[in-house]
Design an enzyme around this catalytic site. Structure first.
Site, short mmCIF file in Angstrom:
data_model
loop_
_atom_site.label_atom_id
_atom_site.label_comp_id
_atom_site.label_asym_id
_atom_site.label_seq_id
_atom_site.Cartn_x
_atom_site.Cartn_y
_atom_site.Cartn_z
CG ASP A 29 -1.98 -1.24 0.89
OD1 ASP A 29 -1.59 -2.46 1.38
OD2 ASP A 29 -3.09 -0.90 0.53
CG HIS A 31 -2.33 4.09 -1.42
ND1 HIS A 31 -3.35 4.23 -1.72
CD2 HIS A 31 -2.14 2.97 -0.45
CE1 HIS A 31 -4.17 3.28 -1.13
NE2 HIS A 31 -3.29 2.55 -0.55
CG ASP A 69 -4.20 -0.48 -3.00
OD1 ASP A 69 -4.68 -0.87 -4.28
OD2 ASP A 69 -4.96 -0.36 -2.05
CG ASN A 137 -8.49 -1.61 -3.01
OD1 ASN A 137 -7.45 -1.69 -2.59
ND2 ASN A 137 -9.55 -0.82 -2.25
CG HIS A 138 -6.36 2.14 -4.21
ND1 HIS A 138 -6.77 3.65 -4.08
CD2 HIS A 138 -6.79 1.87 -2.97
CE1 HIS A 138 -7.11 3.76 -3.01
NE2 HIS A 138 -7.32 2.73 -2.23
CG HIS A 226 -4.88 -5.51 -1.66
ND1 HIS A 226 -3.74 -4.45 -1.48
CD2 HIS A 226 -5.95 -4.48 -1.82
CE1 HIS A 226 -4.06 -3.15 -1.52
NE2 HIS A 226 -5.53 -3.50 -1.70
CG HIS A 253 -7.23 -3.83 1.23
ND1 HIS A 253 -7.48 -2.77 0.45
CD2 HIS A 253 -8.59 -3.92 2.00
CE1 HIS A 253 -8.74 -2.07 0.56
NE2 HIS A 253 -9.37 -2.90 1.49
CG HIS A 255 -3.68 1.93 4.62
ND1 HIS A 255 -4.01 3.13 3.87
CD2 HIS A 255 -3.99 0.92 3.58
CE1 HIS A 255 -4.02 3.07 2.63
NE2 HIS A 255 -4.21 1.81 2.16
#
Lengths: 622, 622
Positions: A29, A31, A69, A137-138, A226, A253, A255
């Site tokens: 993650d 991001h 992610d 999922n992002h 995830h 996933h 955080h």
């Protein structure tokens, strides 16, 4: 073969079997591109991704394993993509012999790829740091031939993208079989699947982990996933679904960053949740210090056993997030002869002092690394339980510009009603809604945040037109006829908003935080819901009837006339078939974000209906 | 040093100086991702890009030189990006010593890049086919730190992205200095600049080509540019602006593919316009066979001269486009006693026969390469000059589905009015507008197409609400009071549409074919224009007054009351200060697309005003 805690070697014994030891840097993650347009925070994700890669190089790991992610957006900006590529090229390319053999059929492992081969086996690329990643999922694949940014990175040979399922009705999770000397790892990965679909597929026994051929026990099995880990409805992946195949589950996933693994006694595996490397929500779960994990996997040939340990490595560049709860009831009850303005001034200074305290604390906690940004993220949650029309949270920003990273949303006011007033367990309680919204799943928070922001930032007029004009007129009539307060209107708007919110979050198609996508989904859901005007009118009248029969001022009972079984896309909550009232109530309480809808000021409210509404709602406003 | 035609060697003499000869494959406007959602055409651009790279490999060129618009979209889809990367990795990576030395300061040439070095000098990448590219107007850098997909490809080391200017008020074009043995090339590049800005910068002498140090004459100078080449207003780059520095100008952006270079006598340079590799507009200019160019550059040490030749290589995979004009006046004037339906049936069959002829012709012209798609693109332009409310072009599609690639827009009807009716040179003539619209600049066509399609595909109700409701009501009043036909309404809508169209195209901010961007610009322009309702009403009344005073049925004179000097963003047409009337008339005639606005059927026209409009407009409809 054992992976029991008792067999975990200590860090000091690391060089017992140096040749065959796998060293893996686990992160998740990241991001990339989150808040990239923010003046202060724009580069945060890139800075920390660089730190992760630097740690990997410094520790000379065999590979980096990412839990999804990597990107914040499904379609990252040119900047996010370019920065990512620059960093990968800088740290992953170089001269080194990678001592790991892939012995599984790579055509199967990378069957979605144009180059179905691990990047360091391509003789045209010199790879010194392989990166393996599933998608989150992002950054999940979309389109007719589903593709995502990880496919692009994989096509370049910068990332080994695995765990991409191609059949959405039956998932065979094929392991990447990696050998280093006599040490053998089976690396299973499953990119993000919409929660409810995966839940259903597991229940239908349509998810299979394919064991390595031959003596399957000989392999140390890692599964990277995830999904939601925290239970809510069927929107999460219960650990027990994973059976007893894996030895270690790397959970992306979620955080919240943990420095210790947990051991699942029943299924006999460890779970390591590295958490995100950046806080994308102002949730307490995100305020814990961020880590990545160095996983050491040993093979003891004499006893034919594996053992492993996870060494958490704190990240030094992540911007600090500090969340604090305060209660302002004392100030409210001891207001003395202060008028509203004076009271608010006292509250303002009280909260501002708290913010300054937190800023001071953040300075003390700063890692000292020059790359760690100076301005922390701060979230003060100011709770109150009596009637109080609170200050505009934006007011605090002015004083702290330049001192904090998020001046606009430093403070959140939270009405915490006394639960004892509520006799009915199915009652509609905003405080409780707030409470329930604050589960620790940051990603969940994010989507809710976007939806919440949609309503929060939409001006009052748009927010109210959630209900069609006709419904609004009827609502006003009801209020006048039944001598209700305008609070009822706000509650009705809330009720419908939660319905629509629910339709949106239950649509499996929405599984990203892409703002436009969510806004479109909200619009679609609204249109769908409001299409049956007669039904909505009936629900509305029912709401007011219930309310006028109810004694409690804060409650609005929703009975089974309010069931939403028309909306077949929604899941049930819990496993036994709930009654309609359970479903709708649980939903209303479990997922809605019950902020009052009566705040803010409508602009351009030129229509007469709107004019009426404005004046009605101003009763409730400060 | 000479690059005169007389000194061009023949192809047969190619191996005279094989060691030092540069061989460059020049291509442009590949538009990866164009029409990628089209079932038939979705992969066209990838197929042809692969062909280009295959030719480059087969010819063992020193490098590929691209003239911009590698991507169709500024933010390409994951698919377009991934396919591009796959093809570049497949064809550009491999073992080969690249015999070209870069002797300029690469930190200057690639100063925008994180890796300011030509890709084949990176020891971690094995490059066998270097690609050099400037950016086009489709894939230009955007954002605060302007980045585009070419930056991403450059960060990966797959493309050498050059010609990216960083200062938009003063452009220094720095050459890449390339040496192969004693042969020396100075490669100048300038990525797409908004036309009017570049025009202005040249006039202000703010564009400098930096000569190579030392004996500048010793270098063969190539300049790659991506601008309009065909003159219209100040929206193009006059060749004379380039002075006499370059020996060869590679001109991207223009989609028409030429097999021969042109020689600019005045400035003593050659221009090679490779054209696009895919037809993105159904324009005659795009229907010429597509080519790429193999440029051979020789150095004759004895005479210290360079010479070069361009060998066009036809592309075998590009989908064929055939454009045909037909005239249906004969059918209209000899209708006999056919009623409208019968007449239309005759016209339908006549045109359908023509389409079938073209399909047959396309089959004969097929390259035979299995990668060339079977279904051609066809555009029949059916002209007429008398009153005729034509067939819906969509009708033809049904018969030819599966036989052509563009069943939806096979046919365009075109009203070609007799010019002799028009006494006034400033008259408003739709035929002429059409004519003027069909200049050969394909990219220009594209933007216009998008704008045109916006209006064409918007249903009638939206199209008419281009005028606010109030204006519409006034227009109807005028029609009734002045006993005008409803044709006047359509003309008025056209007039305003052209105004708005003009505002849009004159905004320098719009310089891409991004549909959403254009639609937003249209909306903004409309809002801006319609804001001053009083002014619009005045213009409207004036239009009708002029019309009722006019004898010609087809003309609507626009006098200086119609000037749009309020809109300061617009450029002037021509160089001497025009009078207001000249400006507005030239604009109306030069850039609008005067299709009738009275076709199609309004949906959901529930409002009374709209109802009136519908009934009025139906007079004009079939």
């Amino acid at each position: 073969m054992s992976t029991q805690p008792s067999s975990l070697p200590t860090l000091a014994s690391q060089d017992l079997l140096p040749e065959s030891k796998f060293t893996i840097l686990v992160a998740s993650d990241i991001h990339l591109g989150y808040a990239e347009k923010d003046v202060l925070r724009g580069d945060d994700t890139y800075t920390t991704f660089e730190e992760v890669l630097q740690i990997a190089r410094a520790k000379d790991v065999d590979f980096v394993l990412l839990g999804g992610d990597l990107f914040h957006e499904n379609k990252p900006s040119s900047k996010a993509m370019t920065r990512c590529v620059e960093l990968l090229r800088k740290y992953c390319l170089g001269s080194k012999d990678i001592p790991i053999n892939v012995v599984s059929d790579q055509e199967v492992n990378f069957n979605h790829s144009y180059f179905p081969v691990v990047n360091y086996e391509d003789e045209n690329l010199k790879i010194c740091l392989p990166v393996f990643s599933i998608h989150g999922n992002h950054d999940d694949p979309v389109g007719k031939e589903p593709l995502c940014s990880l496919d692009t990175l994989s096509a370049m040979g910068l990332v080994n993208f695995f765990g991409k399922y191609v059949n959405i009705e039956k998932i065979d999770v094929q392991p990447l079989l990696l050998e280093k000397e006599e040490n053998k790892i089976a690396l299973y990965g499953l990119g993000a699947v919409p929660e409810e679909r995966l839940h259903r597929l597991f229940l239908q026994e349509r998810v299979d982990f394919i064991p390595p051929e031959g003596n399957s026990e000989r392999w140390f099995k890692i599964f990277v996933v995830h999904q939601n880990r925290v239970a809510h409805g069927t929107k999460y992946l219960p650990e027990k679904f994973l059976g007893n195949l894996p030895d270690l589950v790397v959970w992306g996933h979620e955080h919240e960053s943990f420095t210790e693994m947990t051991f699942n006694e029943e299924n006999q595996f460890y779970v390591y949740q590295p958490g995100s490397t950046v806080a994308t929500s102002l949730c307490p779960g995100e305020s814990a210090p961020k880590h990545v994990g160095l996983v050491h996997i040993y093979y003891d040939a004499e006893n034919d056993t594996n053992s492993f340990l996870m060494e958490p490595i704190p990240l030094k560049t992540t911007r600090r997030l500090i969340c604090e709860d305060i209660n302002i009831d004392n100030l409210l009850s001891n207001r003395g002869d202060r008028d509203d303005d004076e009271l608010n001034q006292v509250i303002f200074e009280f909260i501002a002092d708290k913010i300054q305290d937190v800023i001071n604390m953040a300075a003390v906690e700063h890692s000292g690394d020059p790359r760690e940004p100076k301005e922390p993220l701060i979230r003060i949650r100011a709770e109150y339980s009596t009637d109080y029309h609170h200050l505009n949270p934006g007011l605090f920003g002015h004083r702290f510009i330049g001192k904090v990273a998020n001046p606009k949303d430093l403070v959140m006011f939270k009405c915490k009603r006394n639960r004892s007033n509520s006799k009915d367990s199915e009652s509609f309680d905003r405080g409780e809604l707030d409470e329930l919204m604050e589960f620790s799943v940051a990603s969940r928070c994010n989507i809710d945040d976007v939806i919440y922001e949609y309503f929060a930032n939409t001006d009052e007029r748009n927010k109210l037109t959630l209900l069609s004009e006709k419904i609004m007129v009827e609502a006003i009539k009801e209020i006048v006829e039944k001598e209700q307060t305008t609070d009822r209107l706000a509650q009705a708007v809330d009720f419908f908003r939660i319905k629509i919110h629910d339709m949106v979050t239950n649509e499996s198609a929405i599984y990203s935080e892409n703002k436009e996508e969510i806004e479109k989904a909200i619009k679609d859901a609204k249109d769908k819901y409001m299409r049956d005007e007669a039904r909505v009118l009936k629900e509305l009248k029912h709401l007011f009837t219930q309310a006028s029969q109810s004694n409690g001022d804060q409650d609005m009972t929703i009975d089974d006339n309010m069931s939403d079984d028309d909306f077949s896309t929604g899941p049930t909550v819990g496993k036994s078939p709930p009654t309609s009232s359970q479903v709708s109530t649980s939903r209303a309480r479990g997922r809605g974000r019950g902020r009052g809808a009566g705040r803010g000021r409508g602009r351009n409210a030129t229509q007469s209906t709107q004019g009426t509404l404005d004046s009605l709602i101003s009763v409730k406003r400060r």
